[in-house]
Design a protein around this motif. Structure first.
Motif, PDB file in Angstrom:
ATOM      1  N   PHE A  15       0.957  -1.228  -0.536  1.00  0.00           N
ATOM      2  CA  PHE A  15      -0.242   0.096  -0.162  1.00  0.00           C
ATOM      3  C   PHE A  15       0.840   1.214  -0.024  1.00  0.00           C
ATOM      4  CE2 PHE A  15      -2.948   3.332   1.258  1.00  0.00           C
ATOM      5  CZ  PHE A  15      -4.217   2.560   1.133  1.00  0.00           C
ATOM      6  N   ALA A  56       9.304  -4.132   7.434  1.00  0.00           N
ATOM      7  CA  ALA A  56       8.550  -4.996   7.495  1.00  0.00           C
ATOM      8  C   ALA A  56       9.000  -7.084   6.853  1.00  0.00           C
ATOM      9  CB  ALA A  56       7.399  -4.365   6.972  1.00  0.00           C
ATOM     10  N   ARG A  76       9.729   0.941  -0.205  1.00  0.00           N
ATOM     11  CA  ARG A  76       9.473   0.104   1.157  1.00  0.00           C
ATOM     12  C   ARG A  76       8.352  -0.990   1.324  1.00  0.00           C
ATOM     13  NH1 ARG A  76       6.977   3.509   5.900  1.00  0.00           N
ATOM     14  NH2 ARG A  76       5.492   4.146   4.734  1.00  0.00           N
ATOM     15  N   ALA A  77       7.266  -0.389  -0.339  1.00  0.00           N
ATOM     16  CA  ALA A  77       5.577  -1.411  -0.261  1.00  0.00           C
ATOM     17  C   ALA A  77       6.432  -2.750  -0.769  1.00  0.00           C
ATOM     18  CB  ALA A  77       4.837  -0.837  -1.074  1.00  0.00           C
ATOM     19  N   LEU A 125       7.910  -6.342   0.821  1.00  0.00           N
ATOM     20  CA  LEU A 125       7.228  -7.736   0.575  1.00  0.00           C
ATOM     21  C   LEU A 125       7.015  -8.672  -0.265  1.00  0.00           C
ATOM     22  CD1 LEU A 125       5.462  -5.771   3.734  1.00  0.00           C
ATOM     23  CD2 LEU A 125       6.787  -7.615   4.064  1.00  0.00           C
TER      24      LEU A 125
END
Lengths: 285, 253
Positions: free
Chosen positions: B94, B114, B162-163, B166
């Motif tokens: 997101f 994450a 960053r998204a 994952l």
């Protein structure tokens, strides 16, 4: 009219030719100087009166400043402050978490705690805890007076008081963190504990540290109140001496200077802690 | 082609205000869906229901064949415990309008947070892949900076990295360029386009019509909590069938 003449007409009449070579003279402020001189003169007067007034007995101050009794009192003041701060903030953090939870019972109880313990003067609270034996002569089969000595009463009373204020400081810190930070952490799948520990708390600390530093200094001095229940802190220790020797003023000066020294050290420490938590935020405000 | 996101009759109200009035939408694997619409039309809320940042009042959403936020038993949907919702979210990237980078962490720590804490990857491995991702968004040299030292466009590119860290099956973008100065919009759109060309499935809420025309496989136009029309960009943007779509496009074009 050509644009050339228009430019000339609108210019300030005495616009200088060589602007870069002119010296700029700042505006004079004679009032500022006068005020500074007056304040310095008053300070000098106060200082000479303090130093020349024999009744201060600075030689006595020097004698007792590092005496065993005073240092033992100072040590008790220091560790009592540390214990009260740690326990107070631990309880305060729980109270803040309860206040911000979605559980209405936890929220109300937390609010009620803060309301109650901010309402009772800490001196009244200490006296109440000190006399709790009148209400509960025995706790779990042990005589209350044996269980709750003066030092334990001091820790309980000061901690409960401290926690009420710490709860508000921590709550304010948590609320200062942008809601989007928590959402971003949720979107990344971070666990509740990780969100709190890694994302919210470090950012909340920026808002928590300045008032917490204030509270630390306040608690350090506030512990002197335990002298009323005969806990031998810094103040009570010097009182014990002057009740014997009648050198009231010099011994109060011993306590005064020690409180000032410790407060200065703590304030310096606060500066570095603030700097640590300001990482990534540009300046320390 | 398989369906990656399946949204079925989703309803959502905030108090007495109904913001989603029955949304049905399917997003196929590998495709880019762009959602357009005036502010208040419910497009951001819809996007947020897809990773369960908003709970739905009625209806269901599945991503990659898994029901999001609920477990079905007979004709009931039971809300999942937070732990399981969090695990589902690690499959869905997101990107927020206002980036929401963690300001107290370095760029590199933002990207590895994450994978290390939610997926339990070894730190060394996470750092290596974070550096690759930062290079991919053109910010290899900013790994040790703090977010506030970067421009808005750079911050949003970090947020995208960053998204991606994952390795999500689906990327959701909530107005990714709306908070940017005009001259910084292009660099962020270029990164998103690049991802689209590599076959990443994504839903993008945006006001960038040019981007929609160039990248979208499907354009969805929403108004007042409903999908008014959807189809290939050439249809929706150039030959809109509904008056409300025409009125909206005439204002933003």
């Amino acid at each position: 009219m050509s644009s050339d003449t228009l430019a000339k007409a609108s210019a300030v009449p005495d616009t200088p030719e060589h602007a870069e070579s002119l010296r700029i003279v700042p505006h004079r402020r004679p009032g500022q100087w006068a005020a500074a001189v007056a304040v310095l003169a008053l300070l000098a007067l106060a200082l000479t009166s303090v130093l020349r007034n024999e009744a201060f007995q600075w030689d006595v101050v020097a004698d007792y400043f590092t005496s065993g009794a005073v240092l033992r009192g100072l040590w008790l003041t220091l560790w009592l402050t540390a214990v009260v701060m740690v326990l107070g903030f631990a309880l305060g953090t729980l109270l803040a978490a309860a206040r911000l939870s979605s559980n209405p019972v936890l929220r109300s109880v937390s609010w009620g705690y803060v309301w109650l313990f901010r309402s009772i003067p800490v001196l009244v609270q200490l006296l109440l805890w000190f006399n709790i034996g009148a209400l509960y002569p025995q706790i779990l089969g042990v005589r209350t007076v044996d269980l709750l000595g003066p030092v334990t009463v001091a820790i309980i009373g000061l901690t409960l008081h401290e926690a009420a204020y710490a709860a508000e400081v921590v709550r304010g810190g948590i609320l200062s963190v942008d809601r989007g930070q928590i959402e971003a952490a949720q979107a990344l799948g971070l666990s509740r504990w990780r969100r709190w520990r890694r994302i919210v708390l470090p950012q909340a600390m920026r808002s928590i540290v300045p008032p917490a530093g204030n509270m630390l200094v306040g608690t350090l001095k506030g512990t002197s109140i335990v002298s009323v229940i005969a806990v031998q802190d810094l103040l009570y220790s010097v009182q014990l001496v002057y009740h014997r020797t009648y050198q009231v003023i010099p011994l109060l000066m011993v306590a005064t200077v020690w409180y000032t020294v410790v407060t200065s050290v703590l304030s310096a420490g606060q500066y570095y802690v603030e700097k640590h938590y300001a990482r990534g935020f540009g300046s320390t405000r | 082609m398989t369906v990656m996101v399946d949204i079925r009759s989703v309803h959502k109200s905030f108090g007495s205000l109904e913001v989603l009035k029955g949304i049905d939408l399917a997003v196929r694997t590998g495709e880019v869906t762009v959602i357009l619409g005036p502010s208040g039309s419910g497009k951001s809320t819809l996007l947020r229901t897809v990773n369960h940042l908003e709970k739905v009042d009625r209806g269901a959403i599945s991503v990659d064949g898994t029901l999001i936020g609920y477990r079905r038993s007979g004709d009931k949907l039971y809300e999942l415990p937070e732990r399981e919702v969090l695990r589902q979210r690690t499959r869905i990237g997101f990107v927020f309008q206002n980036f929401h980078l963690f300001p107290h962490l370095t760029v590199l720590d933002n990207v590895i947070e994450a994978p290390v804490s939610a997926l339990g990857r070894p730190r060394r491995e996470a750092v290596e892949s974070a550096r690759r991702l930062l290079a991919r968004v053109g910010l290899a040299d900013k790994a040790d900076s703090h977010p506030r030292q970067l421009s808005g466009g750079q911050q949003q590119r970090v947020a995208i990295a960053r998204a991606l860290a994952l390795e999500p099956r689906l990327l959701l973008f909530d107005e990714p360029t709306s908070a940017l100065d005009p001259e910084l919009v292009g660099e962020v759109l270029d990164v998103i386009k690049d991802l689209a060309h590599q076959g990443t499935t994504m839903i993008v809420v945006t006001h960038e019509i040019g981007f929609a025309r160039e990248v979208a496989d499907t354009v969805v136009f929403m108004d007042d909590g409903r999908i008014v029309e959807q189809g290939p960009p050439a249809d929706v943007l150039d030959r809109p069938r509904h008056e409300r779509t025409r009125a909206f496009l005439s204002k933003v074009l």
